[in-house]
Design an enzyme around this catalytic site. Sequence first.
Site, PDB file in Angstrom:
ATOM      1  N   CYS A   2       0.839  -1.202   0.000  1.00 13.55           N
ATOM      2  CA  CYS A   2       0.000   0.000   0.000  1.00 13.55           C
ATOM      3  C   CYS A   2       0.874   1.252   0.000  1.00 13.55           C
ATOM      4  O   CYS A   2       2.004   1.239   0.433  1.00 13.55           O
ATOM      5  CB  CYS A   2      -0.871   0.009   1.251  1.00 13.55           C
ATOM      6  SG  CYS A   2      -1.826  -1.481   1.426  1.00 13.55           S
ATOM      7  N   ARG A  27       3.366   1.056  -6.154  1.00 11.45           N
ATOM      8  CA  ARG A  27       3.672   0.271  -4.948  1.00 11.45           C
ATOM      9  C   ARG A  27       2.596  -0.768  -4.677  1.00 11.45           C
ATOM     10  O   ARG A  27       2.837  -1.719  -3.944  1.00 11.45           O
ATOM     11  CB  ARG A  27       3.768   1.185  -3.724  1.00 11.45           C
ATOM     12  CG  ARG A  27       4.997   2.052  -3.666  1.00 11.45           C
ATOM     13  CD  ARG A  27       4.933   2.952  -2.459  1.00 11.45           C
ATOM     14  NE  ARG A  27       4.778   2.173  -1.248  1.00 11.45           N
ATOM     15  CZ  ARG A  27       5.799   1.693  -0.557  1.00 11.45           C
ATOM     16  NH1 ARG A  27       7.025   1.884  -1.007  1.00 11.45           N
ATOM     17  NH2 ARG A  27       5.633   1.003   0.542  1.00 11.45           N
ATOM     18  N   TRP A  74      -3.109  -2.489  -1.675  1.00 10.53           N
ATOM     19  CA  TRP A  74      -2.725  -3.790  -2.210  1.00 10.53           C
ATOM     20  C   TRP A  74      -3.289  -4.766  -1.183  1.00 10.53           C
ATOM     21  O   TRP A  74      -2.766  -4.887  -0.080  1.00 10.53           O
ATOM     22  CB  TRP A  74      -1.203  -3.885  -2.312  1.00 10.53           C
ATOM     23  CG  TRP A  74      -0.683  -5.109  -2.965  1.00 10.53           C
ATOM     24  CD1 TRP A  74      -0.549  -5.338  -4.297  1.00 10.53           C
ATOM     25  CD2 TRP A  74      -0.196  -6.292  -2.322  1.00 10.53           C
ATOM     26  NE1 TRP A  74      -0.010  -6.569  -4.527  1.00 10.53           N
ATOM     27  CE2 TRP A  74       0.211  -7.195  -3.341  1.00 10.53           C
ATOM     28  CE3 TRP A  74      -0.064  -6.694  -1.007  1.00 10.53           C
ATOM     29  CZ2 TRP A  74       0.738  -8.450  -3.075  1.00 10.53           C
ATOM     30  CZ3 TRP A  74       0.467  -7.940  -0.739  1.00 10.53           C
ATOM     31  CH2 TRP A  74       0.858  -8.802  -1.757  1.00 10.53           C
ATOM     32  N   ASN A 100      -0.942   0.903   6.162  1.00 10.86           N
ATOM     33  CA  ASN A 100      -0.158  -0.031   5.343  1.00 10.86           C
ATOM     34  C   ASN A 100       0.422  -1.053   6.310  1.00 10.86           C
ATOM     35  O   ASN A 100       1.133  -0.687   7.243  1.00 10.86           O
ATOM     36  CB  ASN A 100       0.968   0.713   4.618  1.00 10.86           C
ATOM     37  CG  ASN A 100       1.826  -0.237   3.797  1.00 10.86           C
ATOM     38  OD1 ASN A 100       1.403  -1.359   3.504  1.00 10.86           O
ATOM     39  ND2 ASN A 100       3.018   0.191   3.450  1.00 10.86           N
ATOM     40  N   GLY A 101       0.093  -2.332   6.125  1.00 12.53           N
ATOM     41  CA  GLY A 101       0.610  -3.362   7.034  1.00 12.53           C
ATOM     42  C   GLY A 101      -0.473  -4.375   7.351  1.00 12.53           C
ATOM     43  O   GLY A 101      -1.516  -4.439   6.697  1.00 12.53           O
ATOM     44  N   GLU A 487      17.212 -14.582 -13.803  1.00 15.40           N
ATOM     45  CA  GLU A 487      16.677 -13.211 -13.922  1.00 15.40           C
ATOM     46  C   GLU A 487      15.858 -13.065 -15.193  1.00 15.40           C
ATOM     47  O   GLU A 487      14.795 -12.441 -15.189  1.00 15.40           O
ATOM     48  CB  GLU A 487      17.812 -12.205 -13.879  1.00 15.40           C
ATOM     49  CG  GLU A 487      17.421 -10.747 -14.089  1.00 15.40           C
ATOM     50  CD  GLU A 487      16.441 -10.222 -13.043  1.00 15.40           C
ATOM     51  OE1 GLU A 487      16.160 -10.913 -12.042  1.00 15.40           O
ATOM     52  OE2 GLU A 487      15.913  -9.096 -13.241  1.00 15.40           O
ATOM     53  N   LYS A 491      11.994 -11.954 -15.047  1.00 16.07           N
ATOM     54  CA  LYS A 491      11.491 -10.784 -15.791  1.00 16.07           C
ATOM     55  C   LYS A 491      10.339 -11.199 -16.707  1.00 16.07           C
ATOM     56  O   LYS A 491       9.304 -10.543 -16.759  1.00 16.07           O
ATOM     57  CB  LYS A 491      12.634 -10.165 -16.610  1.00 16.07           C
ATOM     58  CG  LYS A 491      13.626  -9.393 -15.786  1.00 16.07           C
ATOM     59  CD  LYS A 491      13.082  -8.048 -15.414  1.00 16.07           C
ATOM     60  CE  LYS A 491      13.096  -7.601 -13.985  1.00 16.07           C
ATOM     61  NZ  LYS A 491      13.409  -8.323 -12.861  1.00 16.07           N
ATOM     62  N   GLU A 494       7.191 -12.061 -14.658  1.00 15.84           N
ATOM     63  CA  GLU A 494       6.496 -11.018 -13.889  1.00 15.84           C
ATOM     64  C   GLU A 494       5.878  -9.946 -14.775  1.00 15.84           C
ATOM     65  O   GLU A 494       4.939  -9.287 -14.345  1.00 15.84           O
ATOM     66  CB  GLU A 494       7.402 -10.421 -12.824  1.00 15.84           C
ATOM     67  CG  GLU A 494       8.612  -9.685 -13.283  1.00 15.84           C
ATOM     68  CD  GLU A 494       9.375  -9.084 -12.093  1.00 15.84           C
ATOM     69  OE1 GLU A 494       8.786  -8.819 -11.038  1.00 15.84           O
ATOM     70  OE2 GLU A 494      10.585  -8.905 -12.234  1.00 15.84           O
ATOM     71  N   HIS A 510      18.744 -33.166 -16.556  1.00 13.54           N
ATOM     72  CA  HIS A 510      18.246 -33.927 -15.399  1.00 13.54           C
ATOM     73  C   HIS A 510      16.780 -33.640 -15.125  1.00 13.54           C
ATOM     74  O   HIS A 510      16.382 -33.483 -13.965  1.00 13.54           O
ATOM     75  CB  HIS A 510      19.122 -33.608 -14.179  1.00 13.54           C
ATOM     76  CG  HIS A 510      20.560 -33.862 -14.420  1.00 13.54           C
ATOM     77  ND1 HIS A 510      21.121 -35.119 -14.394  1.00 13.54           N
ATOM     78  CD2 HIS A 510      21.568 -33.032 -14.786  1.00 13.54           C
ATOM     79  CE1 HIS A 510      22.411 -35.048 -14.688  1.00 13.54           C
ATOM     80  NE2 HIS A 510      22.714 -33.791 -14.939  1.00 13.54           N
ATOM     81  N   LYS A 609       5.945  -3.010  -5.879  1.00 15.05           N
ATOM     82  CA  LYS A 609       7.357  -2.657  -5.998  1.00 15.05           C
ATOM     83  C   LYS A 609       8.132  -2.981  -4.734  1.00 15.05           C
ATOM     84  O   LYS A 609       9.266  -3.422  -4.796  1.00 15.05           O
ATOM     85  CB  LYS A 609       7.501  -1.153  -6.299  1.00 15.05           C
ATOM     86  CG  LYS A 609       8.929  -0.710  -6.526  1.00 15.05           C
ATOM     87  CD  LYS A 609       9.536  -1.379  -7.740  1.00 15.05           C
ATOM     88  CE  LYS A 609      10.962  -0.960  -7.962  1.00 15.05           C
ATOM     89  NZ  LYS A 609      11.607  -1.737  -9.047  1.00 15.05           N
TER      90      LYS A 609
HETATM   91  C1  AGP Z   1      12.041  -7.604  -9.175  1.00 19.84           C
HETATM   92  O1  AGP Z   1      11.790  -7.532 -10.574  1.00 19.84           O
HETATM   93  C2  AGP Z   1      10.801  -7.859  -8.387  1.00 19.84           C
HETATM   94  N1  AGP Z   1       9.896  -6.770  -8.529  1.00 19.84           N
HETATM   95  C3  AGP Z   1      11.005  -8.289  -6.960  1.00 19.84           C
HETATM   96  O2  AGP Z   1      11.436  -9.625  -7.024  1.00 19.84           O
HETATM   97  C4  AGP Z   1      12.038  -7.501  -6.099  1.00 19.84           C
HETATM   98  O3  AGP Z   1      13.334  -7.731  -6.585  1.00 19.84           O
HETATM   99  C5  AGP Z   1      11.968  -8.049  -4.664  1.00 19.84           C
HETATM  100  O4  AGP Z   1      10.676  -7.814  -4.169  1.00 19.84           O
HETATM  101  C6  AGP Z   1      13.006  -7.417  -3.736  1.00 19.84           C
HETATM  102  O5  AGP Z   1      12.750  -6.030  -3.625  1.00 19.84           O
HETATM  103  P1  AGP Z   1      13.897  -5.111  -2.925  1.00 19.84           P
HETATM  104  O6  AGP Z   1      15.105  -5.189  -3.807  1.00 19.84           O
HETATM  105  O7  AGP Z   1      13.292  -3.754  -2.859  1.00 19.84           O
HETATM  106  O8  AGP Z   1      14.167  -5.701  -1.568  1.00 19.84           O
END
Ligand code: AGP
Length: 614
Positions: A2, A27, A74, A100-101, A487, A491, A494, A510, A609
């Site tokens: 949030c 966020r 969120w 938020n929490g 990675e 990417k 996501e 394997h 984020k």
């Molecule tokens: C990265 O593309 C993602 N959005 C996510 O995995 C992110 O790397 C992860 O949540 C860690 O976030 P931070 O680096 O702010 O701790």
Amino acid sequence: MCGIIGYVGNKSAVQILLDGLIRLEYRGYDSAGIATLADSQFHVLRRVGRVESLINAAGEADMAGHVGIGHTRWATHGVVSEKNAHPHQSFHGLFSITHNGVVENYESIKEFLLARGFTFESETDSEILANLIEYHFNKETDSENRFLKSVQKALFHVRGTYGLAILCRDCADEMVVARKSSPLLIGVGEGEMFVASDVSAIARYTHDIVYLNDGEIARLTPADFSITTLRNESVDVVKCELDWQIEDADRSGYEHYMLKEIFEQPRALENAMRGRFSDDLSTARFGGLRMTIRELRQVDRILFCACGTAWIACLVAEYLIEKYARIPVEVEYASEFRYKNSPLDKNTLVFVISQSGETLDTMAALQEAKRKGFRTLAITNVVGSTIARESDGGIYQHSGPEIGVASTKAFTAQICVAAMLALYLGRIRDMSFEEGVLFVQALHDLPNVVERVLAQKDSIEKIAEKYAHHNDMLFLGRQEMFPIALEGALKLKEISYMHSEGYPAAEMKHGPIALVSEKCPCFFLAPQRSILQKNIANIQEVRSRRAKVIAVATVGSELGEKFVDDLIPIPEVHPALQPIVATIPVQLFAYYVAKFRGCDIDKPRNLAKSVTVE
Ligand code: AGP
């Protein structure tokens, strides 16, 4: 997660709140709302969906008032609905609150309040906070700071996490904010005060920032603010100066923040390296490790913890530090480490990596390491963030704000810092002067090399278009290319929602090779000349099963068009920096596949984020 924004001052609050919510939307976003206070009357507006729908509604509503709060949600408790959107009002309409929490004991508190005549409108845990504060306000006999005291007493009963911004109908021009594990900061203006969960929401108004720490609560008025603990003990105020301009957080003509941030990488790499080389250009240097060379030489093992893409950066750091500094390195998911109780050598140095500096699991891993007496260092991108302040020292990435939910420039900056760390640690141990000089030269040239790969964006876009219709893809790489395979898969997952997995290339035999067919193309990261034949063998294994193959290879290497369906050549570069250079094609590939699939690239579904819940 949030987003929270609040304002108390001499201007109309509504536009400040809406502008802030637009910047916070990345966020966490399934609903949004604002509340302003004027003439002892709350004006509340909440909408499901994007902030834009709230803005449209606000244009036709009376949202008077010079004090207000706003929220992007969120969902953690309760479905996505207008009733579950914040701000929540208390039963008698005395308080308006954004949260938020997660309130872990909200059910018992709810029962307590129901038994005392309170009723609830929403399914959220946050609404109980508004009523709990009202309950204590009604009982509070001390009229001085009655609002603040009511919040302090209410929060004593709360177990869980919170970032809070609260208004009281009977206390005009006053806001109370509090924080426990969910980031919250105060923006100090002239005759006005701001509160936000992320500095990007208020950077256009002030650069004077005060980050709240866990357990702190603040009272804001237009002219001043004060911070105490829940026990009303005063705390030292530490002001930070924001180190970037709000323009840095704009899209600057790019279609998506993610694309902008992919193309910002040469500059972000320069910023990560700026001022961090020795005068003789044979090693790196860091100002914030707060460890002597002697202490660093006594380190027997390094443990890295992080989440998501930052965790992948830890894997690259493992390869680089073990190879160039000859120090054993372990990597753990932060969410696993905090409960695993791993047996660690006493001379273990614990590093956490976090772009936001607020990821709850990473913060908890840091706290667990500190609890056991280990020295902790952090690589992070946000000055003054919780992780930056809680660690014993660290290295700032200086990547600038990263708005796209999918991490790009922050990731390559993290592995650039890891490469410099490997160089630094190597040069205080066994690495030669000559090797160090070559390493530094390669780092100096790196932004230019990345520019040359970025220049291939059109050809990579064409390759992405050929594969955008698939439902599955494997990313494969050996050694320090294995994390880049992970990675690339992350990417693609996501932002395009295509199922994809990363594996060590040899590991494919394997099991995963059972997936390989014309319906499951393979993306090889194969720039290393020393193991090229091994990669070619793996490529031939998948091609013999009619799978299409994309490959990233060093320009001029033997791995040419005859072995693959689509080739992405990258320039020759120091082996330690190949992970950074090989990342650019997988970022662009994922971006263009997502674009062809019509996905919401900057705000992918279900993602946020900064993950500040467990
Ligand atoms: C990265 O593309 C993602 N959005 C996510 O995995 C992110 O790397 C992860 O949540 C860690 O976030 P931070 O680096 O702010 O701790």
